[in-house]
Design a protein around this motif. Structure first.
Motif, PDB file in Angstrom:
ATOM      1  N   ASN A  46       0.823  -1.212   0.000  1.00 15.48           N
ATOM      2  CA  ASN A  46       0.000   0.000   0.000  1.00 15.48           C
ATOM      3  C   ASN A  46       0.856   1.260   0.000  1.00 15.48           C
ATOM      4  O   ASN A  46       0.527   2.248  -0.662  1.00 15.48           O
ATOM      5  CB  ASN A  46      -0.937  -0.003   1.206  1.00 15.48           C
ATOM      6  N   ASN A  47       1.968   1.237   0.756  1.00 17.21           N
ATOM      7  CA  ASN A  47       2.900   2.366   0.721  1.00 17.21           C
ATOM      8  C   ASN A  47       3.387   2.611  -0.702  1.00 17.21           C
ATOM      9  O   ASN A  47       3.447   3.753  -1.178  1.00 17.21           O
ATOM     10  CB  ASN A  47       4.103   2.095   1.622  1.00 17.21           C
ATOM     11  N   PHE A  48       3.750   1.510  -1.370  1.00 18.37           N
ATOM     12  CA  PHE A  48       4.275   1.622  -2.730  1.00 18.37           C
ATOM     13  C   PHE A  48       3.209   2.159  -3.690  1.00 18.37           C
ATOM     14  O   PHE A  48       3.512   2.931  -4.601  1.00 18.37           O
ATOM     15  CB  PHE A  48       4.771   0.257  -3.199  1.00 18.37           C
ATOM     16  N   LYS A  49       1.973   1.727  -3.491  1.00 20.73           N
ATOM     17  CA  LYS A  49       0.895   2.235  -4.343  1.00 20.73           C
ATOM     18  C   LYS A  49       0.713   3.736  -4.161  1.00 20.73           C
ATOM     19  O   LYS A  49       0.468   4.468  -5.124  1.00 20.73           O
ATOM     20  CB  LYS A  49      -0.413   1.504  -4.021  1.00 20.73           C
ATOM     21  N   GLN A  50       0.852   4.204  -2.915  1.00 23.33           N
ATOM     22  CA  GLN A  50       0.745   5.639  -2.652  1.00 23.33           C
ATOM     23  C   GLN A  50       1.896   6.400  -3.296  1.00 23.33           C
ATOM     24  O   GLN A  50       1.723   7.494  -3.823  1.00 23.33           O
ATOM     25  CB  GLN A  50       0.713   5.891  -1.147  1.00 23.33           C
ATOM     26  N   ILE A  51       3.090   5.801  -3.276  1.00 24.54           N
ATOM     27  CA  ILE A  51       4.237   6.428  -3.932  1.00 24.54           C
ATOM     28  C   ILE A  51       4.023   6.468  -5.444  1.00 24.54           C
ATOM     29  O   ILE A  51       4.358   7.445  -6.116  1.00 24.54           O
ATOM     30  CB  ILE A  51       5.536   5.678  -3.576  1.00 24.54           C
ATOM     31  N   GLY A  52       3.449   5.381  -5.992  1.00 23.44           N
ATOM     32  CA  GLY A  52       3.138   5.363  -7.419  1.00 23.44           C
ATOM     33  C   GLY A  52       2.135   6.432  -7.789  1.00 23.44           C
ATOM     34  O   GLY A  52       2.279   7.112  -8.817  1.00 23.44           O
ATOM     35  N   LEU A  53       1.110   6.600  -6.965  1.00 21.78           N
ATOM     36  CA  LEU A  53       0.118   7.645  -7.204  1.00 21.78           C
ATOM     37  C   LEU A  53       0.764   9.026  -7.121  1.00 21.78           C
ATOM     38  O   LEU A  53       0.480   9.905  -7.946  1.00 21.78           O
ATOM     39  CB  LEU A  53      -1.016   7.531  -6.182  1.00 21.78           C
ATOM     40  N   ASN A  57       0.926  11.868 -10.020  1.00 22.08           N
ATOM     41  CA  ASN A  57       0.455  13.236  -9.771  1.00 22.08           C
ATOM     42  C   ASN A  57       1.556  14.251 -10.049  1.00 22.08           C
ATOM     43  O   ASN A  57       1.296  15.335 -10.572  1.00 22.08           O
ATOM     44  CB  ASN A  57      -0.032  13.370  -8.328  1.00 22.08           C
ATOM     45  N   TYR A  58       2.788  13.885  -9.694  1.00 15.88           N
ATOM     46  CA  TYR A  58       3.924  14.761 -10.000  1.00 15.88           C
ATOM     47  C   TYR A  58       4.053  14.950 -11.511  1.00 15.88           C
ATOM     48  O   TYR A  58       4.245  16.059 -12.009  1.00 15.88           O
ATOM     49  CB  TYR A  58       5.209  14.159  -9.428  1.00 15.88           C
ATOM     50  N   HIS A  59       3.947  13.829 -12.234  1.00 17.75           N
ATOM     51  CA  HIS A  59       4.065  13.896 -13.690  1.00 17.75           C
ATOM     52  C   HIS A  59       2.943  14.731 -14.292  1.00 17.75           C
ATOM     53  O   HIS A  59       3.159  15.488 -15.254  1.00 17.75           O
ATOM     54  CB  HIS A  59       4.054  12.494 -14.280  1.00 17.75           C
ATOM     55  N   SER A  60       1.742  14.620 -13.736  1.00 16.99           N
ATOM     56  CA  SER A  60       0.618  15.426 -14.226  1.00 16.99           C
ATOM     57  C   SER A  60       0.867  16.915 -14.011  1.00 16.99           C
ATOM     58  O   SER A  60       0.462  17.750 -14.819  1.00 16.99           O
ATOM     59  CB  SER A  60      -0.676  15.008 -13.518  1.00 16.99           C
ATOM     60  N   ALA A  61       1.557  17.243 -12.905  1.00 12.66           N
ATOM     61  CA  ALA A  61       1.811  18.640 -12.582  1.00 12.66           C
ATOM     62  C   ALA A  61       2.958  19.237 -13.385  1.00 12.66           C
ATOM     63  O   ALA A  61       2.899  20.408 -13.792  1.00 12.66           O
ATOM     64  CB  ALA A  61       2.100  18.784 -11.088  1.00 12.66           C
ATOM     65  N   PRO A  96       5.728  16.565  -1.313  1.00 14.17           N
ATOM     66  CA  PRO A  96       4.421  17.232  -1.233  1.00 14.17           C
ATOM     67  C   PRO A  96       3.289  16.432  -1.856  1.00 14.17           C
ATOM     68  O   PRO A  96       2.118  16.753  -1.652  1.00 14.17           O
ATOM     69  CB  PRO A  96       4.649  18.543  -1.995  1.00 14.17           C
ATOM     70  N   PHE A  97       3.626  15.363  -2.572  1.00  8.76           N
ATOM     71  CA  PHE A  97       2.609  14.557  -3.241  1.00  8.76           C
ATOM     72  C   PHE A  97       2.215  13.325  -2.422  1.00  8.76           C
ATOM     73  O   PHE A  97       1.321  12.591  -2.815  1.00  8.76           O
ATOM     74  CB  PHE A  97       3.091  14.146  -4.629  1.00  8.76           C
ATOM     75  N   PHE A  98       2.909  13.063  -1.294  1.00  3.77           N
ATOM     76  CA  PHE A  98       2.419  12.020  -0.382  1.00  3.77           C
ATOM     77  C   PHE A  98       2.324  12.554   1.054  1.00  3.77           C
ATOM     78  O   PHE A  98       2.804  11.964   2.012  1.00  3.77           O
ATOM     79  CB  PHE A  98       3.218  10.711  -0.463  1.00  3.77           C
ATOM     80  N   GLU A  99       1.635  13.706   1.147  1.00  5.32           N
ATOM     81  CA  GLU A  99       1.224  14.274   2.429  1.00  5.32           C
ATOM     82  C   GLU A  99       2.394  14.693   3.317  1.00  5.32           C
ATOM     83  O   GLU A  99       2.334  14.537   4.545  1.00  5.32           O
ATOM     84  CB  GLU A  99       0.331  13.282   3.186  1.00  5.32           C
TER      85      GLU A  99
END
Length: 399
Positions: A46-53, A57-61, A96-99
């Motif tokens: 789950n940690n890894f999935k959050q890092i992937g997300l 999000n970083y790439h989208s920004a 900043p993308f994982f809280e």
């Protein structure tokens, strides 16, 4: 006729009950331990999935992946207590993308080192902080829960902030430690690519086109150190390309999965098997007592903000839970392997955000040859092919 009612168990009955309870505990304890590890493994995933997300999000920004080994160039100052000289990891950019916005605010603003209320450098540090090995800087000493695997019991000193998740830099040894650039952001061709540090450190000079070409042909991973990469660079498909993987941190037992060799053989840049001689043949999960392993805070996963391959990057050369070995110190070239405290393998994060578990037995080609480059098929089988972004090896873990 009189009847006598017993008021207690006999000794034999009591011993039988105790024996039965002992057997049941013996049977249940492994199951409980297995259940706990399964829960920790799921939490790690789950940690890894959050890092992937966070990465997506970083790439989208920014229309690019977070750059690995970035920051202030050496041309600003040579003092690592002020300038980080392009050693900052991609994990810093993801905060900043994982809280971890508060931590990012500290890092992205100047640091008042002497506490006089005046931000002037020197002696204060500009935005993005000093060298990521400086222990006086609070963000570098911070341990981020999102970057820790629950199955890894390593804690505290001598590490700074520990990190169990590393970026993938491909399947080659030469020049992936620096991306071909020195601390000034220059393609420094003043020394050979097969030397110890191969110009990851000092040097200004001018760009060398031959060094730039050599670096481009060898840096085949989704992350290219000291360079910008984006999803569009992944010609093999994001679902077929590894973005990040697990690394185990040190416990102090000379384990090959969590401690690396320093000052290894010169041939390690071209021979993946060069350091096999330092593995204890009687205990193949450990190094020989004569091997020189990292010490102090120069340890595996021991600096979450340091982008060097010893700390926050790995290659798809040796399969998961194999050795890591380097030609010189912690800025030198060598092999960095994925590893974990999970039984039988390690998690990887694919480019599309999927988390997969890779076993130790994954097909990894010929471990006794020089890594191929320049668009050639990976020398290290399925494992090597999953680490390249554009070698036209459309392989899948489903095969």
């Amino acid at each position: 006729m009189r009847f006598h009612q017993r008021s207690a168990f006999t000794l034999v009955e009591l011993l039988v009950v105790i024996a039965i309870i002992g057997v049941l505990v013996g049977l249940l304890l492994p199951a409980v331990q297995a259940a706990r590890e399964a829960a920790r493994r799921m939490s790690c995933s789950n940690n890894f999935k959050q890092i992937g997300l966070a990465t997506h999000n970083y790439h989208s920004a920014y229309n690019q992946l977070p750059q690995h080994m970035t920051g202030n160039t050496r041309t600003y100052t040579n003092d690592s207590t002020i300038c980080n000289r392009l050693y900052i990891s991609a994990q810093v950019g993801l905060t900043p993308f994982f809280e971890q916005q508060g931590l990012w605010e500290q890092i992205s603003n100047p640091f008042d080192r002497n506490g006089d209320g005046v931000l002037a450098y020197p002696p204060d540090s500009p935005p993005m902080g000093p060298g990521p090995w400086q222990t006086y800087y609070p963000p570098w000493m911070t341990e981020i829960p999102m970057l820790r695997c629950p199955s890894d019991p390593g804690r505290g000193l001598p590490a700074l902030g520990r990190c169990n998740y590393a970026v993938c830099v491909g399947d080659v040894i030469e020049l992936v430690h620096s991306g071909g650039k020195n601390e000034s952001g220059i393609y420094d061709g003043s020394v050979g690519i097969d030397t110890d540090e191969a110009a990851i450190r000092a040097g200004n000079g001018s760009n060398d086109s031959n060094r730039a070409s050599a670096a481009r042909s060898r840096n085949r991973g989704l992350f290219w150190v000291r360079h910008k990469t984006a999803f569009r660079d992944c010609l093999d498909g994001l679902s077929n390309t590894i973005a990040m993987g697990e690394i185990a941190t040190i416990l102090g037992g000379r384990e090959i999965i969590s401690e690396f060799i320093l000052n290894g053989p010169d041939t390690v840049t071209t021979d993946p098997a060069a350091c096999d001689q330092f593995v204890d043949p009687q205990r193949p999960q450990f190094w020989l007592t004569t091997a020189t392993v990292g010490g102090g805070n120069q340890i595996r996963g021991g600096r979450w903000a340091d982008g060097r391959i010893q700390y926050t990057a790995f290659q798809t050369i040796k399969p998961p839970n194999s050795l890591s070995c380097f030609r010189g110190g912690d800025a030198s070239q060598g092999i960095s392997s994925a590893s974990s405290r999970h039984q039988g393998g390690a998690h990887v994060l694919m480019g599309d955000g999927a988390v997969r578990f890779i076993t130790d037995s994954i097909e990894s080609g010929n471990q006794a040859i020089t890594p191929a480059h320049s668009g050639a098929e990976s020398s290290f089988g399925l494992w090597g092919a999953l680490g390249t972004r554009g070698s036209r090896e459309i392989v899948s873990l489903e095969q």
